[in-house]
Scaffold this active site. Structure first.
Site, PDB file in Angstrom:
ATOM      1  N   VAL A 283      48.478  32.446  35.612  1.00 17.75           N
ATOM      2  CA  VAL A 283      49.404  31.688  36.451  1.00 17.75           C
ATOM      3  C   VAL A 283      50.837  32.163  36.241  1.00 17.75           C
ATOM      4  O   VAL A 283      51.603  32.310  37.197  1.00 17.75           O
ATOM      5  CB  VAL A 283      49.302  30.178  36.161  1.00 17.75           C
ATOM      6  CG1 VAL A 283      50.314  29.401  37.003  1.00 17.75           C
ATOM      7  CG2 VAL A 283      47.896  29.663  36.433  1.00 17.75           C
TER       8      VAL A 283
ATOM      9  N   SER B  30      47.290  19.865  31.547  1.00 21.47           N
ATOM     10  CA  SER B  30      45.927  20.095  32.034  1.00 21.47           C
ATOM     11  C   SER B  30      45.329  18.788  32.530  1.00 21.47           C
ATOM     12  O   SER B  30      45.587  17.719  31.970  1.00 21.47           O
ATOM     13  CB  SER B  30      45.060  20.654  30.903  1.00 21.47           C
ATOM     14  OG  SER B  30      43.680  20.606  31.233  1.00 21.47           O
TER      15      SER B  30
ATOM     16  N   TYR C 218      41.617  20.852  22.960  1.00 21.38           N
ATOM     17  CA  TYR C 218      42.679  21.437  23.786  1.00 21.38           C
ATOM     18  C   TYR C 218      43.425  20.352  24.551  1.00 21.38           C
ATOM     19  O   TYR C 218      44.670  20.285  24.543  1.00 21.38           O
ATOM     20  CB  TYR C 218      42.069  22.448  24.753  1.00 21.38           C
ATOM     21  CG  TYR C 218      43.010  22.946  25.831  1.00 21.38           C
ATOM     22  CD1 TYR C 218      44.000  23.872  25.528  1.00 21.38           C
ATOM     23  CD2 TYR C 218      42.889  22.494  27.142  1.00 21.38           C
ATOM     24  CE1 TYR C 218      44.862  24.341  26.518  1.00 21.38           C
ATOM     25  CE2 TYR C 218      43.740  22.953  28.136  1.00 21.38           C
ATOM     26  CZ  TYR C 218      44.730  23.875  27.817  1.00 21.38           C
ATOM     27  OH  TYR C 218      45.574  24.320  28.795  1.00 21.38           O
TER      28      TYR C 218
ATOM     29  N   GLY D 237      24.390  38.355  44.333  1.00 22.04           N
ATOM     30  CA  GLY D 237      23.325  37.993  45.266  1.00 22.04           C
ATOM     31  C   GLY D 237      22.163  37.268  44.611  1.00 22.04           C
ATOM     32  O   GLY D 237      21.167  36.956  45.276  1.00 22.04           O
ATOM     33  N   ILE D 238      22.262  36.992  43.330  1.00 22.19           N
ATOM     34  CA  ILE D 238      21.210  36.273  42.630  1.00 22.19           C
ATOM     35  C   ILE D 238      21.108  34.856  43.187  1.00 22.19           C
ATOM     36  O   ILE D 238      22.130  34.182  43.368  1.00 22.19           O
ATOM     37  CB  ILE D 238      21.516  36.210  41.113  1.00 22.19           C
ATOM     38  CG1 ILE D 238      21.536  37.617  40.523  1.00 22.19           C
ATOM     39  CG2 ILE D 238      20.506  35.333  40.381  1.00 22.19           C
ATOM     40  CD1 ILE D 238      22.001  37.653  39.076  1.00 22.19           C
TER      41      ILE D 238
END
Length: 322
Positions: free
Chosen positions: A15, A118, A143, A192-193
């Protein structure tokens, strides 16, 4: 009075680097960077101050001269799982270091201190009501605990000094070059799984990198932002399946979604010790952003659907061009 000089920490991060580029395009103020390493490349037109590790004893005086606003993004987001003193490490980097910087900034006459916190301060998920600024904080990780402690200290400092404080709690920030779990999701969609999220009917608030940068920039000078906490998002919530479909659309492919039973997804996550990942992918986390819109008149400059599609397109172009 408008701010003429901004000090930015965390300018090399995901950021921070985008915010730095945005601020450099504006002619109303100059930008200074505080770095923890002497090997950081100096951006043209920026002052850079190498201060070593940011902690409770760091001397910020060389970098604070003439600064009108500090935008503090630097901190510790991760600790190795084997670290027994994880909370203490987070507190040193995210709480004590922040309050040390803010205290010195106030003493130097800085007008505004913007702290990027946050959404984890509110909690990891929502059930009935979206999070808002009036929601009771409920951090459930070390955190987020350290971020909340920094917030409390900053608001106390604002009451005893002439420096005002702005606290911003963003949710997941996304872009084609986003790190962490969003990057893992981009890789899975691109592979693509088949992904087992066809029955997931959650709602998650996120914010495009461009929108978060725009909001932070608005808070530098807006008088109504003083001493406020803001929860920010794009204002549009996506289910995990919708997110995957939009990313796949940007990549020019069809989303491979399998209607896997939610109970089996939850059981598998518990067995693998990935309950946190399950919460992020299958749980809801909704944010009420009405305060930012009404108090500051802020509207995200980029529509959420377009931003998500572009993230998929740019990620695909990076892979194809590599």
């Amino acid at each position: 009075m408008p701010v003429n000089k901004v000090l930015l920490t965390g300018a090399t991060g995901f950021v921070g680097s985008a915010l730095l580029a945005h601020l450099q395009k504006q002619v109303s103020h100059t930008v200074a960077i505080a770095s923890r390493s002497e090997h950081v490349r100096i951006e043209r037109g920026c002052q850079m101050f190498n201060l070593g590790e940011f902690g409770a004893q760091t001397n910020w005086q060389p970098a604070l001269g003439g600064v009108g606003c500090v935008i503090h993004m630097a901190g510790r987001a991760h600790v190795l799982t084997q670290e027994a003193n994880a909370l203490e490490l987070f507190r040193e980097a995210n709480a004590r270091a922040t309050l040390n910087l803010a205290t010195q900034a106030a003493a130097q006459g800085v007008k505004r201190f913007i702290f990027i916190s946050s959404i984890g301060v509110n909690g990891a998920y929502t059930v009935d009501l979206p999070f808002s600024e009036s929601s009771e904080p409920a951090p459930n990780a070390d955190y987020a605990i350290s971020k909340q402690e920094a917030e409390v200290g900053l608001l106390q400092l604002a009451q005893t000094t002439e420096m005002d404080v702005v606290i911003i709690r963003p949710p997941l920030v996304y872009a084609a070059h986003a790190p962490g779990n969003f990057r893992r999701l981009l890789k899975l969609v691109h592979s693509g799984i088949p992904l087992p999220f066809g029955r997931v009917n959650n709602s998650r608030s996120m914010i495009a990198l461009e929108n978060l940068v725009d909001f932070i920039s608005l808070c530098i000078n807006h008088p109504a932002a003083a001493n406020q906490i803001f929860l920010t998002s794009d204002g549009v919530d996506f289910s995990t399946g919708q997110m995957i479909r939009l990313l796949a659309q940007g990549m020019g492919r069809k989303a491979a979604l399998v209607p896997f039973p939610m109970s089996l997804l939850n059981m598998s996550a518990k067995l693998l010790g990935k309950q946190g990942v399950y919460t992020q992918l299958c749980g809801s986390l909704q944010i009420d952003t009405s305060k930012a819109r009404q108090l500051l008149g802020w509207t995200p400059p980029m529509a959420a659907e377009a931003a998500m599609i572009r993230a998929g397109e740019e990620f695909n172009n990076r892979i194809v061009g590599s």
